[in-house]
Design a protein around this motif. Structure first.
Motif, PDB file in Angstrom:
ATOM      1  N   ARG A  22      -8.467  -1.147   6.311  1.00  0.00           N
ATOM      2  CA  ARG A  22      -7.945  -0.884   4.968  1.00  0.00           C
ATOM      3  C   ARG A  22      -7.782  -2.167   4.159  1.00  0.00           C
ATOM      4  O   ARG A  22      -8.103  -2.227   2.971  1.00  0.00           O
ATOM      5  N   ILE A  23      -7.282  -3.215   4.809  1.00  0.00           N
ATOM      6  CA  ILE A  23      -6.981  -4.457   4.106  1.00  0.00           C
ATOM      7  C   ILE A  23      -8.234  -5.293   3.882  1.00  0.00           C
ATOM      8  O   ILE A  23      -8.340  -6.042   2.909  1.00  0.00           O
ATOM      9  N   TRP A  61     -11.336  -4.979   2.814  1.00  0.00           N
ATOM     10  CA  TRP A  61     -12.196  -4.974   1.631  1.00  0.00           C
ATOM     11  C   TRP A  61     -11.642  -5.845   0.517  1.00  0.00           C
ATOM     12  O   TRP A  61     -12.389  -6.350  -0.335  1.00  0.00           O
ATOM     13  N   LEU A  62     -10.317  -6.049   0.510  1.00  0.00           N
ATOM     14  CA  LEU A  62      -9.694  -6.820  -0.569  1.00  0.00           C
ATOM     15  C   LEU A  62      -9.265  -8.212  -0.123  1.00  0.00           C
ATOM     16  O   LEU A  62      -9.443  -9.195  -0.846  1.00  0.00           O
ATOM     17  N   TYR A  63      -8.709  -8.308   1.100  1.00  0.00           N
ATOM     18  CA  TYR A  63      -8.133  -9.582   1.543  1.00  0.00           C
ATOM     19  C   TYR A  63      -8.844 -10.199   2.744  1.00  0.00           C
ATOM     20  O   TYR A  63      -8.453 -11.267   3.206  1.00  0.00           O
ATOM     21  N   HIS A 112       0.837  -1.200   0.000  1.00  0.00           N
ATOM     22  CA  HIS A 112       0.000   0.000   0.000  1.00  0.00           C
ATOM     23  C   HIS A 112       0.868   1.245   0.000  1.00  0.00           C
ATOM     24  O   HIS A 112       0.715   2.118  -0.870  1.00  0.00           O
TER      25      HIS A 112
END
Length: 284
Positions: free
Chosen positions: A266-267, A269-271, A251
Motif C-alpha cells: 500500500r505504501i 507506490w507513494l513512499y 491512511h
C-alpha cells in the motif's frame, strides 16, 4: 550543523550549554518549569497558525530560555525537543508521585464518578497526589485542589515500568491520528513509539528519522519479531509479531493494525519500500 529540534539556538539567543558551538548575541542559563495543562502543542515558531512539531503532557519538565509576548521558548527535558508553547501553559516544578497508565482518564471535581469532570488526561501525564478516598467501593486518588482520579488509572512513578512496550502501544488502537500528536487524544507514528517505550522504561527520541538513525540496533527483515520497528521515509511501525504491525497512520487516520506485506504494497507506490528495520530493545 546542530539539529535545531534538539538544540536551543537562534542568532539573538542560545542555551549557555552551546557556548563555543554556535554564534549568538546572548547566551542564557535556562530556568526550570513544568507543563500545567493536560496537553500543550510545541511549535517551531511562536505562531498558532503554523503546524505543531510535538506535544508535551501535564507534568513534563522543561527548560525555559525566553518568555516574550505570551510565548515561552523551551526545551523538553524528557526528549530534548526545542520549541515554543504558550507561556501560561507552564507552572512551577513539583515532584510528581503518580503517572497515568491508561490511554485517557478524567479528573473529577471530587471522589465520585457522578461529579462533574474538570479535565481529561492522557497516558504519561504526571501528577502529585495528596490523598485518597473511596466512594461506593471505588478508590480515588486526590489532588491538593480536591480533584480526584480513579486510582486504578494511575501508578506510582516509582513502580516498575510496563513489561512490554508493544502491549502499551496496543492500548492506543483506534486512537485518532494527529500530526505531531503524542497523547491518547491524537498521536502520530513516532509519538506512538515514544510514549509506549517510555511507559515501559525505555528512552526513545521523538521523530521517526531520529528513531531510524539511533534507536536500538539495525536488523534484517528476515529477523523481524515482536517489538521490532519498520521504517519508511517519514514513517515508523511496530511489529506485534512476525507478520502484523501496529502504527498511527494517515491512511486510516487512526492507530491501526495491518500485515507488513499489505503495508509494503500500500505504501510503496507513494513512499517506496521500507528504508530499514531496527530492534529498539536489546535482548536480556
Amino acid at each position: 550543523m546542530l539539529d535545531r529540534r534538539l538544540n536551543a539556538f537562534r542568532p539573538d539567543l542560545a542555551d549557555i550549554a552551546l557556548k563555543g558551538q554556535v554564534e549568538a548575541e546572548r547566551f542564557v542559563t535556562p530556568e526550570p518549569a513544568m507543563v500545567s495543562r493536560p496537553v500543550v502543542a510545541l511549535r517551531p515558531k511562536p505562531d498558532r497558525a503554523i503546524g505543531i512539531d510535538t506535544e508535551l503532557l501535564l507534568g513534563e519538565e522543561v527548560h525555559v530560555f525566553e518568555r516574550a509576548e505570551g510565548w515561552a521558548w523551551v526545551q523538553a527535558i524528557g526528549d530534548g525537543y526545542v520549541g515554543y508553547l504558550p507561556e501560561d501553559a507552564l507552572g512551577p516544578v513539583v515532584t510528581p508521585t503518580h503517572i497515568v497508565t491508561v490511554p485517557r482518564t478524567f479528573v473529577y471535581s471530587g471522589a465520585d464518578l457522578r461529579f462533574p469532570t474538570r479535565m481529561v488526561l492522557s497516558m504519561g501525564s504526571r501528577l502529585r497526589i495528596a490523598g485518597e478516598a473511596e466512594t461506593r467501593g471505588t478508590r480515588y486518588l486526590l489532588l491538593a485542589d480536591g480533584g480526584a482520579l480513579v486510582a486504578r488509572h494511575l501508578g506510582p512513578v516509582s513502580d516498575p515500568p510496563a513489561p512490554d512496550y508493544v502491549s502499551v502501544a496496543g492500548l492506543f488502537h483506534e486512537t485518532p491520528y494527529l500530526w505531531g500528536g503524542k497523547s491518547g487524544f491524537g498521536i502520530d507514528c513516532s509519538g506512538l513509539v515514544q510514549i509506549a517505550m517510555r511507559m515501559a522504561g525505555h528512552a526513545a527520541p521523538r521523530d521517526s528519522d531520529m528513531q531510524a538513525s539511533g534507536l536500538g540496533m539495525p536488523i534484517e527483515r528476515r529477523a523481524l519479531r515482536r517489538g521490532d520497528l519498520v521504517f519508511w521515509k517519514g514513517h515508523v511501525a511496530i511489529m506485534e509479531d512476525e507478520m502484523t504491525m501496529i502504527h498511527a497512520n494517515g491512511h486510516t487516520m487512526t492507530v491501526a493494525r495491518e500485515t507488513l506485506e499489505a503495508a509494503i504494497e500500500r505504501i510503496g507506490w507513494l513512499y517506496g519500500a521500507p528504508t530499514g528495520y531496527r530492534r529498539p530493545v536489546a535482548e536480556t
